[in-house]
Design an enzyme around this catalytic site. Structure first.
Site, mmCIF file in Angstrom:
data_model
loop_
_atom_site.group_PDB
_atom_site.id
_atom_site.type_symbol
_atom_site.label_atom_id
_atom_site.label_comp_id
_atom_site.label_asym_id
_atom_site.label_seq_id
_atom_site.Cartn_x
_atom_site.Cartn_y
_atom_site.Cartn_z
ATOM 1 N N GLU A 61 10.164 4.593 -26.239
ATOM 2 C CA GLU A 61 9.950 3.883 -24.977
ATOM 3 C C GLU A 61 8.785 2.898 -25.082
ATOM 4 O OE1 GLU A 61 11.835 3.958 -22.435
ATOM 5 O OE2 GLU A 61 13.113 5.684 -22.916
ATOM 6 N N HIS A 84 12.859 8.965 -26.253
ATOM 7 C CA HIS A 84 14.046 9.597 -25.675
ATOM 8 C C HIS A 84 15.096 9.771 -26.769
ATOM 9 C CE1 HIS A 84 13.382 8.847 -21.170
ATOM 10 N NE2 HIS A 84 13.832 10.078 -21.254
ATOM 11 N N CYS A 101 10.047 12.199 -17.691
ATOM 12 C CA CYS A 101 9.684 11.617 -18.989
ATOM 13 C C CYS A 101 8.707 10.475 -18.786
ATOM 14 C CB CYS A 101 10.939 11.166 -19.731
ATOM 15 S SG CYS A 101 11.931 12.599 -20.220
#
Ligand code: PCA
Length: 202
Positions: free
Chosen positions: A80, A166, A142
């Site tokens: 991310e 992820h 998350c």
């Protein structure tokens, strides 16, 4: 030896297995890319997950932090890029529902990952695993833990690489879940090892 705090999450919503749990447990105390791995599983709980991660950083003082989460429906491993100051989305495992709430009342709007995300993606692809940078970690747990870790590092002038990756569902989860793209546990775990090794090149 340098240490790396590696976290996963417990199962949540319709995902009866969280593939991050097994990866994190199997890498416990292993040495990967010159780091000894400290493994922890975080609860899917808006009130606890961020605080727990921050207290783990503060007590272990690791040299790097990587948190893992399941992105059910994604096809690739996706480091991310950014975490935003928002809690929102479906209810967590305690039944808490957050709507458009800031994670930190006076926090920055967003933080960029301090992991070598481009290097991770390049290495993953070089080694035959599909990967791409993701530009949104969502607004659920998350994103919450990624924001919490980066906020803590910023506030405490901690110049360590920290961020979030992820991963897609494992076959084990896909069998239970129904229609969802999946990878073998072995490939998911190899992918995470490659991401950790990418830190070496920093
Ligand atoms: N994935 C969720 C929370 C826990 C997990 O593994 C998310 O993407 O926010």
């Amino acid at each position: 030896m340098k240490t790396l705090l590696l976290t996963g999450f417990e199962p949540f919503l319709s995902f009866t297995i969280n593939p991050t749990e097994k990866i994190v447990q199997e890498l416990k105390d292993e040495v990967v890319g010159g780091f000894r791995i400290i493994s922890e599983i975080l609860p899917v709980d808006f009130e606890k997950a961020g605080k727990q991660l921050v207290s783990l950083i503060s007590s272990h003082q690791p040299d790097a932090v990587i948190s893992l989460g399941l992105a059910g429906g994604r096809y690739k491993i996706t480091p991310e890029r950014i975490a935003i100051n928002i809690n929102d989305g479906e209810k967590d495992n305690q039944g808490n529902v957050k709507v458009d709430e800031p994670i930190q009342e006076k926090g920055m709007d967003a933080y960029l990952s301090t992991l070598p995300i481009r290097k991770m993606v390049d290495l993953l692809k070089e080694k035959g695993l599909p990967a791409e940078i993701s530009n949104t970690a969502g607004t659920y747990l998350c994103n919450h833990v990624m924001y919490s870790a980066l906020h803590y590092c910023k506030e405490h002038n901690l110049a360590i690489p920290a961020g979030f990756i992820h991963i897609p569902a494992s076959h084990e989860l896909a069998i239970e879940h129904g229609r969802i793209p999946s990878w073998s546990h072995e490939d998911l775990k190899r992918g995470i090892i490659i991401c950790i090794e990418a830190l070496l090149a920093q």
